[in-house]
Design a protein around this motif. Structure first.
Motif, PDB file in Angstrom:
ATOM      1  N   ALA A   1      15.356 -12.455  16.852  1.00  0.00           N
ATOM      2  CA  ALA A   1      14.864 -13.635  16.133  1.00  0.00           C
ATOM      3  C   ALA A   1      16.008 -14.345  15.406  1.00  0.00           C
ATOM      4  N   TYR A   2      16.907 -13.580  14.788  1.00  0.00           N
ATOM      5  CA  TYR A   2      18.065 -14.194  14.119  1.00  0.00           C
ATOM      6  C   TYR A   2      18.933 -14.926  15.134  1.00  0.00           C
ATOM      7  N   ALA A   3      19.162 -14.289  16.272  1.00  0.00           N
ATOM      8  CA  ALA A   3      19.982 -14.914  17.311  1.00  0.00           C
ATOM      9  C   ALA A   3      19.326 -16.193  17.829  1.00  0.00           C
ATOM     10  N   ALA A   4      18.011 -16.171  18.021  1.00  0.00           N
ATOM     11  CA  ALA A   4      17.299 -17.363  18.488  1.00  0.00           C
ATOM     12  C   ALA A   4      17.398 -18.490  17.460  1.00  0.00           C
ATOM     13  N   ALA A   5      17.265 -18.160  16.189  1.00  0.00           N
ATOM     14  CA  ALA A   5      17.392 -19.186  15.143  1.00  0.00           C
ATOM     15  C   ALA A   5      18.809 -19.749  15.117  1.00  0.00           C
ATOM     16  N   ALA A   6      19.795 -18.897  15.356  1.00  0.00           N
ATOM     17  CA  ALA A   6      21.186 -19.358  15.401  1.00  0.00           C
ATOM     18  C   ALA A   6      21.397 -20.337  16.548  1.00  0.00           C
ATOM     19  N   VAL A   7      20.821 -20.036  17.704  1.00  0.00           N
ATOM     20  CA  VAL A   7      20.935 -20.931  18.863  1.00  0.00           C
ATOM     21  C   VAL A   7      20.238 -22.256  18.556  1.00  0.00           C
ATOM     22  N   ASP A   8      19.044 -22.194  17.994  1.00  0.00           N
ATOM     23  CA  ASP A   8      18.323 -23.420  17.642  1.00  0.00           C
ATOM     24  C   ASP A   8      19.104 -24.247  16.625  1.00  0.00           C
ATOM     25  N   ALA A   9      19.722 -23.573  15.655  1.00  0.00           N
ATOM     26  CA  ALA A   9      20.488 -24.281  14.631  1.00  0.00           C
ATOM     27  C   ALA A   9      21.698 -24.983  15.243  1.00  0.00           C
ATOM     28  N   GLN A  10      22.250 -24.393  16.269  1.00  0.00           N
ATOM     29  CA  GLN A  10      23.428 -24.974  16.921  1.00  0.00           C
ATOM     30  C   GLN A  10      23.081 -26.306  17.575  1.00  0.00           C
ATOM     31  N   SER A  11      21.855 -26.429  18.064  1.00  0.00           N
ATOM     32  CA  SER A  11      21.462 -27.664  18.748  1.00  0.00           C
ATOM     33  C   SER A  11      20.780 -28.658  17.807  1.00  0.00           C
ATOM     34  N   SER A  12      20.724 -28.345  16.538  1.00  0.00           N
ATOM     35  CA  SER A  12      20.077 -29.215  15.553  1.00  0.00           C
ATOM     36  C   SER A  12      21.135 -29.935  14.728  1.00  0.00           C
ATOM     37  N   SER A  13      20.821 -31.144  14.305  1.00  0.00           N
ATOM     38  CA  SER A  13      21.777 -31.893  13.488  1.00  0.00           C
ATOM     39  C   SER A  13      21.839 -31.333  12.064  1.00  0.00           C
TER      40      SER A  13
END
Length: 138
Positions: free
Chosen positions: A53-65
């Motif tokens: 879940a932490y890794a998924a949030a990190a990936v999502d954060a990378q693609s977010s402004s």
């Protein structure tokens, strides 16, 4: 890499160390015996699920402004504080250093991993809890 991505990846890596502490689940019962309520084999799997879940949030954060302020960081902070709280309670009822010293006397040096894990994990959980709270507040 954003702060959110960095913290998420670091937290995922930390939780992933469960596979080192329990020697790839070969010694999962050793981890469980010190706190069966929280770190049963299923609980150890849950630690790894949180890592994903932490890794998924990190990936999502990378693609977010903007990564800060997301409620997911608050949930992660609360989860880490729960583990920190249980660690404090465990340490109030157990002498982790004594358990580590006893394990060091064993012929099997891997016996030290379980008591060492229980003696230390809460420090990192507190650290990541604070970082997750900071991400939520930012």
């Amino acid at each position: 890499m954003s702060a959110c991505s960095a913290v998420g990846i670091a937290a995922a890596a930390f939780n992933g160390t469960m596979l080192i502490w329990n020697v790839g689940f070969l010694r999962s019962e050793s981890i469980a015996k010190y706190n069966r309520n929280l770190f049963s084999v299923e609980g150890q799997v849950a630690v790894l699920l949180w890592a994903s879940a932490y890794a998924a949030a990190a990936v999502d954060a990378q693609s977010s402004s903007s990564c800060g302020g997301s409620t997911i960081w608050l949930i992660f902070a609360v989860e880490k504080m729960w583990y920190f709280y249980t660690w404090i309670r465990w340490n109030q009822n157990n002498d982790g250093i004594k358990l580590v010293k006893l394990a060091l006397q064993s012929h099997d040096k891997l016996d030290v991993l379980a008591p060492l894990f229980h003696t230390l994990y809460g420090i990192c959980d507190l650290t990541f809890g604070i970082m997750f709270a900071w991400l939520w507040l930012s």
